[in-house]
Design a protein around this motif. Structure first.
Motif, PDB file in Angstrom:
ATOM      1  N   HIS A 183       3.446  44.877  47.350  1.00  0.00           N
ATOM      2  CA  HIS A 183       2.660  45.179  48.560  1.00  0.00           C
ATOM      3  C   HIS A 183       1.825  43.958  48.953  1.00  0.00           C
ATOM      4  O   HIS A 183       1.810  43.550  50.120  1.00  0.00           O
ATOM      5  N   ASP A 184       1.175  43.339  47.966  1.00  0.00           N
ATOM      6  CA  ASP A 184       0.343  42.150  48.244  1.00  0.00           C
ATOM      7  C   ASP A 184       1.187  41.001  48.786  1.00  0.00           C
ATOM      8  O   ASP A 184       0.774  40.278  49.686  1.00  0.00           O
ATOM      9  N   ARG A 185       2.389  40.833  48.201  1.00  0.00           N
ATOM     10  CA  ARG A 185       3.253  39.707  48.600  1.00  0.00           C
ATOM     11  C   ARG A 185       3.694  39.842  50.050  1.00  0.00           C
ATOM     12  O   ARG A 185       3.671  38.886  50.803  1.00  0.00           O
ATOM     13  N   LEU A 186       4.114  41.059  50.427  1.00  0.00           N
ATOM     14  CA  LEU A 186       4.575  41.227  51.807  1.00  0.00           C
ATOM     15  C   LEU A 186       3.389  41.080  52.772  1.00  0.00           C
ATOM     16  O   LEU A 186       3.499  40.448  53.821  1.00  0.00           O
ATOM     17  N   ARG A 187       2.250  41.645  52.353  1.00  0.00           N
ATOM     18  CA  ARG A 187       1.061  41.582  53.206  1.00  0.00           C
ATOM     19  C   ARG A 187       0.596  40.128  53.411  1.00  0.00           C
ATOM     20  O   ARG A 187      -0.022  39.797  54.421  1.00  0.00           O
ATOM     21  N   ALA A 188       0.912  39.258  52.427  1.00  0.00           N
ATOM     22  CA  ALA A 188       0.451  37.871  52.501  1.00  0.00           C
ATOM     23  C   ALA A 188       1.345  37.005  53.401  1.00  0.00           C
ATOM     24  O   ALA A 188       0.967  35.875  53.736  1.00  0.00           O
ATOM     25  N   LEU A 189       2.530  37.495  53.783  1.00  0.00           N
ATOM     26  CA  LEU A 189       3.357  36.696  54.692  1.00  0.00           C
ATOM     27  C   LEU A 189       2.567  36.509  55.989  1.00  0.00           C
ATOM     28  O   LEU A 189       2.067  37.496  56.538  1.00  0.00           O
TER      29      LEU A 189
END
Ligand SMILES: N[C@@H](CCC(=O)N[C@@H](CS)C(=O)NCC(=O)O)C(=O)O
Length: 200
Positions: A183-189
């Motif tokens: 979740h964090d990784r996608l949100r950080a794009l």
């Protein structure tokens, strides 16, 4: 050939949100049209339901119904379906697993609106750890559900459902660090972060 996109849905996240997140992940512009005159529009839509994606290009206009057909269409067009057959299959397996999870969650998320029995709600939260273990098992040690180096549509679907859990009961994901990291990784794009900052 240039293509433009218009997404028709009620003024809600609901079934349109994974589609909006597909545009954000691919960093492609679209027009979000909240529908407030539904009885008038309903007979003009392909299946009498929303969401509908209106795709316009030099060769004409096409209306696509069914949220998952729209997500998969965009996944193919935006190269978010998986790079090779193995990634595509992994993404499809994960997407179906997440869709099963999402449909179990809907009566809990919209309990007041759907008049869901308390017993159904209690069972959902009691069963959730097993559902999440299955999802983490599919992810294994990979960064994304497709198993490759970039996200697929399965990660976008997972993000939306994880996000709905984080806003409903954040502690429900406490013991699932791999899913929270996804979740964090996608949100950080950057394109997703930009979309989330301005979403209603
Ligand atoms: N399987 C369809 C279900 C679509 C659906 O149930 N849409 C609801 C809103 S979430 C709708 O259009 N309701 C109004 C109506 O049926 O008149 C999809 O995923 O797009």
């Amino acid at each position: 050939m240039s293509t433009s996109y218009e997404l028709l849905y009620f003024p809600l996240r609901g079934r349109a949100e994974p589609i909006r997140l597909m545009f954000a992940t691919a960093n492609v512009d679209f027009t979000n049209t909240p529908i407030t005159n539904w009885p008038e529009l309903k007979p003009k839509t392909p299946l009498g339901q929303l969401p509908v994606l209106v795709e316009r290009s030099d060769s004409g206009e096409r209306q696509i119904a069914q949220s998952m057909a729209i997500v998969r269409h965009l996944a193919r067009v935006f190269d978010l379906a998986g790079k090779d057959e193995a990634e595509k299959t992994n993404a499809d397996v994960a997407a179906e697993t997440i869709n099963d999870w999402r449909s179990k969650f809907a009566p809990v998320q919209f309990a007041a609106f759907m008049h869901t029995d308390q017993a159904v709600i209690d069972k959902y939260w009691a069963d959730l750890p097993a559902t999440l273990r299955t999802a983490e098992g599919l992810l294994g040690s990979c960064t994304w559900f497709g198993g490759g180096e970039s996200p697929t549509y399965a990660d976008v679907l997972a993000f939306d459902t994880l996000d709905n859990h984080l806003s409903t009961k954040p502690e429900s994901l406490a013991d699932f660090p791999k899913l929270r990291a996804l979740h964090d990784r996608l949100r950080a794009l950057p394109s997703v972060a930009g979309y989330l900052e301005k979403r209603a």
